[in-house]
Enzyme design. Structure first.
Site, mmCIF file in Angstrom:
data_model
loop_
_atom_site.group_PDB
_atom_site.id
_atom_site.type_symbol
_atom_site.label_atom_id
_atom_site.label_comp_id
_atom_site.label_asym_id
_atom_site.label_seq_id
_atom_site.Cartn_x
_atom_site.Cartn_y
_atom_site.Cartn_z
ATOM 1 N N LYS A 1 38.936 47.119 38.600
ATOM 2 C CA LYS A 1 40.308 46.770 39.003
ATOM 3 C C LYS A 1 41.180 46.712 37.756
ATOM 4 C CE LYS A 1 41.795 42.433 40.240
ATOM 5 N NZ LYS A 1 43.114 42.065 39.719
ATOM 6 N N ASP B 1 45.833 47.267 40.992
ATOM 7 C CA ASP B 1 46.317 46.047 41.644
ATOM 8 C C ASP B 1 47.728 45.713 41.154
ATOM 9 O OD1 ASP B 1 46.493 43.516 42.807
ATOM 10 O OD2 ASP B 1 45.137 42.562 41.366
ATOM 11 N N LYS C 1 50.397 45.224 43.480
ATOM 12 C CA LYS C 1 51.043 44.395 44.512
ATOM 13 C C LYS C 1 52.527 44.737 44.715
ATOM 14 C CE LYS C 1 48.047 40.363 43.688
ATOM 15 N NZ LYS C 1 47.398 40.624 42.384
ATOM 16 N N ASP D 1 59.065 45.787 47.692
ATOM 17 C CA ASP D 1 60.464 46.184 47.469
ATOM 18 C C ASP D 1 60.964 46.804 48.774
ATOM 19 O OD1 ASP D 1 62.930 47.041 46.280
ATOM 20 O OD2 ASP D 1 61.923 47.146 44.345
ATOM 21 N N THR E 1 46.477 33.133 46.862
ATOM 22 C CA THR E 1 45.709 31.880 46.921
ATOM 23 C C THR E 1 46.349 30.794 46.068
ATOM 24 O OG1 THR E 1 44.254 32.908 45.315
ATOM 25 C CG2 THR E 1 43.439 32.787 47.561
ATOM 26 N N ARG F 1 32.000 33.282 42.552
ATOM 27 C CA ARG F 1 31.292 32.630 41.438
ATOM 28 C C ARG F 1 29.807 32.589 41.753
ATOM 29 N NH1 ARG F 1 35.260 33.761 39.505
ATOM 30 N NH2 ARG F 1 36.713 32.593 38.198
ATOM 31 N N GLY G 1 35.878 38.841 38.159
ATOM 32 C CA GLY G 1 36.378 38.945 36.786
ATOM 33 C C GLY G 1 35.498 38.212 35.810
ATOM 34 N N ARG G 2 35.899 36.986 35.459
ATOM 35 C CA ARG G 2 35.224 36.231 34.396
ATOM 36 C C ARG G 2 33.720 36.038 34.535
ATOM 37 N NH1 ARG G 2 39.882 31.940 34.849
ATOM 38 N NH2 ARG G 2 39.786 32.886 36.915
HETATM 39 O O1 C5P Z 1 38.047 35.935 36.752
HETATM 40 P P1 C5P Z 1 38.112 35.894 38.260
HETATM 41 O O2 C5P Z 1 36.800 36.309 38.929
HETATM 42 O O3 C5P Z 1 38.659 34.598 38.778
HETATM 43 O O4 C5P Z 1 39.146 37.051 38.600
HETATM 44 C C1 C5P Z 1 39.548 37.339 39.901
HETATM 45 C C2 C5P Z 1 40.545 38.459 39.909
HETATM 46 O O5 C5P Z 1 41.102 38.556 41.204
HETATM 47 C C3 C5P Z 1 41.712 38.287 38.947
HETATM 48 O O6 C5P Z 1 42.097 39.600 38.512
HETATM 49 C C4 C5P Z 1 42.784 37.661 39.804
HETATM 50 O O7 C5P Z 1 44.076 37.957 39.368
HETATM 51 C C5 C5P Z 1 42.522 38.351 41.149
HETATM 52 N N1 C5P Z 1 43.016 37.634 42.317
HETATM 53 C C6 C5P Z 1 42.619 36.342 42.662
HETATM 54 N N2 C5P Z 1 43.110 35.741 43.788
HETATM 55 C C7 C5P Z 1 43.961 36.386 44.580
HETATM 56 C C8 C5P Z 1 44.366 37.689 44.254
HETATM 57 C C9 C5P Z 1 43.865 38.283 43.113
HETATM 58 O O8 C5P Z 1 41.816 35.747 41.951
HETATM 59 N N3 C5P Z 1 44.385 35.818 45.676
#
Ligand code: C5P
Length: 235
Positions: free
Chosen positions: A34, A61, A63, A66, A121, A183, A212-213
């Site tokens: 992503k 991504d 989003k 407009d 969220t 997680r 992500g992390r």
């Molecule tokens: O690091 P982490 O796993 O929290 O990253 C989740 C990814 O999903 C990030 O790029 C975050 O911006 C994206 N995201 C999110 N919640 C949403 C929409 C997008 O965590 N509602």
């Protein structure tokens, strides 16, 4: 296109950091990635072309939100970039989502997957009611926005994994759910609130998990990715 996979959120600030991260994966292992606003605005379309040329599938991504005509024209540009998945805000209306779909569809009829963000969220029920003057509950809004996206012909929505079951119930099991907030069971939450594990996300009905992390900040990101794939995809 395979409709269940792990997508790595490459939330890096530069091309160097992103490519260095992707270089850690063995030859032939090409995760779905992503690319978000930060990297896209910093590096421009060339970062998308570079990652695509390396053989990765890409969820861009950005989003979009407009007037329909502007979104349609922007989507035409993104479609030419050959990405695999893009998104809009469902709050932009059914007309905007239909225009997005039109702009995204190439002359040969092919197009990337198009999904809609329902409620971010980060938006609480309190802010929705007192600041945005939206009286409905968050869950009712998510279901209605998902129905709007479906009506407009979109492929699915981004939502919390905990909402995926509700969306599938209303919009059908073919309607895709793309879910961040993942997680590992033995890890911390960071700043995420409504989270679950890869295995539980699979049980609830996520088609794509966005991680992500837990992968990018792991001591061994490749091992963390493989763990995620194993937990999410194997039965
Ligand atoms: O690091 P982490 O796993 O929290 O990253 C989740 C990814 O999903 C990030 O790029 C975050 O911006 C994206 N995201 C999110 N919640 C949403 C929409 C997008 O965590 N509602």
């Amino acid at each position: 296109m395979k409709n269940r996979d792990v997508i790595i959120a490459c939330d890096f600030a530069s091309r160097e950091a992103t490519l260095e991260f992707l270089d850690r994966f063995p030859e032939g292992r090409k995760p779905f990635v992503k690319i978000g606003m930060e990297l896209f605005y910093a590096e421009g379309p060339s970062i998308v072309r570079d990652i695509k040329a390396r053989g990765h599938r890409i969820f861009l991504d950005l989003k979009l939100h407009d007037i329909p005509n502007t979104v349609k024209k922007a989507m035409r540009v993104l479609s030419a970039l050959d990405v695999d998945m893009v998104n809009v805000h469902a709050a932009g209306t059914v007309a905007m989502m239909q225009a997005a779909l039109e702009g995204l569809t190439r002359p040969d009829g092919t197009r990337p997957l198009l999904i809609a963000v329902t409620q971010l969220t980060s938006t609480s029920q309190e802010v929705m009611q007192n600041e945005l003057l939206i009286g409905a509950t968050i869950n009712d809004t998510i279901v209605k926005y998902a129905q709007n996206a479906r009506e407009a012909g979109l492929d699915g929505v981004v939502c919390s994994p905990l909402e995926a079951g509700m969306v599938k119930e209303t919009c059908g099991k073919e309607f895709l759910t793309v879910t961040p907030g993942i997680r590992f069971a033995d890890a911390g939450k960071d700043d995420q609130v409504r989270i679950t594990t890869p295995a539980r996300a699979r049980e609830i009905g996520s088609d794509f998990i966005v991680v992500g992390r837990p992968i990018t900040a792991a001591p061994d990101p490749v091992a963390a990715y493989e763990r995620c794939v194993k937990e999410f995809l194997s039965f």
